[in-house]
Design a protein around this motif. Sequence first.
Motif, PDB file in Angstrom:
ATOM      1  N   VAL A 110       3.373   8.055  -1.066  1.00 46.24           N
ATOM      2  CA  VAL A 110       3.594   7.548  -2.424  1.00 46.24           C
ATOM      3  C   VAL A 110       4.244   8.685  -3.205  1.00 46.24           C
ATOM      4  N   TYR A 111       5.476   8.464  -3.664  1.00 50.88           N
ATOM      5  CA  TYR A 111       6.280   9.555  -4.217  1.00 50.88           C
ATOM      6  C   TYR A 111       6.540   9.360  -5.710  1.00 50.88           C
ATOM      7  N   VAL A 140       8.193   5.551   2.581  1.00 52.09           N
ATOM      8  CA  VAL A 140       8.103   6.220   1.276  1.00 52.09           C
ATOM      9  C   VAL A 140       8.093   5.139   0.204  1.00 52.09           C
ATOM     10  N   LEU A 141       7.100   5.198  -0.645  1.00 51.40           N
ATOM     11  CA  LEU A 141       6.978   4.278  -1.779  1.00 51.40           C
ATOM     12  C   LEU A 141       7.251   5.079  -3.045  1.00 51.40           C
ATOM     13  N   ALA A 160       0.520   6.617 -11.880  1.00 50.14           N
ATOM     14  CA  ALA A 160       0.508   7.276 -10.571  1.00 50.14           C
ATOM     15  C   ALA A 160      -0.747   6.920  -9.788  1.00 50.14           C
ATOM     16  N   ILE A 161      -1.885   6.923 -10.461  1.00 46.52           N
ATOM     17  CA  ILE A 161      -3.149   6.569  -9.802  1.00 46.52           C
ATOM     18  C   ILE A 161      -3.134   5.102  -9.385  1.00 46.52           C
ATOM     19  N   GLY A 184       3.008  12.622  -3.097  1.00 46.21           N
ATOM     20  CA  GLY A 184       3.948  13.727  -3.204  1.00 46.21           C
ATOM     21  C   GLY A 184       4.848  13.554  -4.406  1.00 46.21           C
ATOM     22  N   GLY A 185       5.528  14.623  -4.755  1.00 44.81           N
ATOM     23  CA  GLY A 185       6.455  14.566  -5.873  1.00 44.81           C
ATOM     24  C   GLY A 185       7.084  15.921  -6.121  1.00 44.81           C
TER      25      GLY A 185
END
Length: 344
Positions: A110-111, A140-141, A160-161, A184-185
């Motif tokens: 999850v990006y 990748v989301l 984000a959560i 990630g980010g």
Amino acid sequence: MKEQVILKAVGLLPESFFSLCYGFKPVVIDGQRLDSKARLLCDIDRKNATPVRDTPLETTRANLERLSGALSGPRPRLHSVTDIDIPTDIGPLPARLYKPTSDRSLPALVYYHGGGYIRGSLDRHDGLCARLAKYGGFAVLSIDYRLAPEARFPAAVDDAIAAFRWAVHHGADQGLDPKRVAVGGDSSGGCLAAAVAQQVKAAQGGAPAFQMLLYPTLDAHLSADSYKLFEDGFFLTYERIRDYRDMYLNNAAERDDVRASPILNPDLAGLPPALIITAGFDPLRDEAESYGKALQSAGVNVGIVRFPAMVHGFMSMTAILPQAEKAVRQAAEALSHVFRGESL
């Protein structure tokens, strides 16, 4: 248009050409030598930049989008790329799902994109997310969370959560493995990823498998030594970071909130393994590496990798900087190892 043409030409020429163009006077700070192509990008940015607070928000956002394709290059081919909406309590959250294969139960990252909380988009980080999926063999989301100042803190953290929890509880409907979901980010998105890992742990619900933190901002107080070393002239400036922060937070007291400053959290034990990638000529360098060391002291398995000749945001500049491609591959492979049950 002119800048895009120049950037494409820069990408075709070797770094040695630009070293000669600058003469034999390299930029050396803190024992690091700035890559000559990165230096040219900094010079172009410096000549065209205007203060964030003096620039219309629409212009600030449009400028970033306009150059993204020339910096990152074309998207690599994948099995599928699909735009979806994630349902949340405040309405649908746009996202983009990248799948490298047709497997029915892919591990997923999850990006959260960077952009100082005020800009950035699914399109801006399209190339980076696609490359991570291709090189790592995982889905990748990418999340299009709400931006400030229209939606100030903690809106982005809440989104984000919500996105992470959706991937865990409903990702199987999209062919994702709910037992192997990482976060990630980059830059501000790295802060969101770190905050998600901390907040989900505190709530005792489905912890991420991994944290991919790419030159993250982690301390809203902006007090690390690297802010002074690289205050101006290296793509991301102290002034920009300050203005981004002030447009994101509602007041100065929120700088102490661990959702805005994950590095201030006194309890880091039990967090998932992490890879932290930093750039040598980046104001955010020291706080990111300090966070990595704090995680290590708390018993977390962490890899800290610095690319000493690079500047902030370099991993989205694969069409220009060879080191960017290397860093993206390294990040993707590290997560792939973890998904396979191997160590960093």
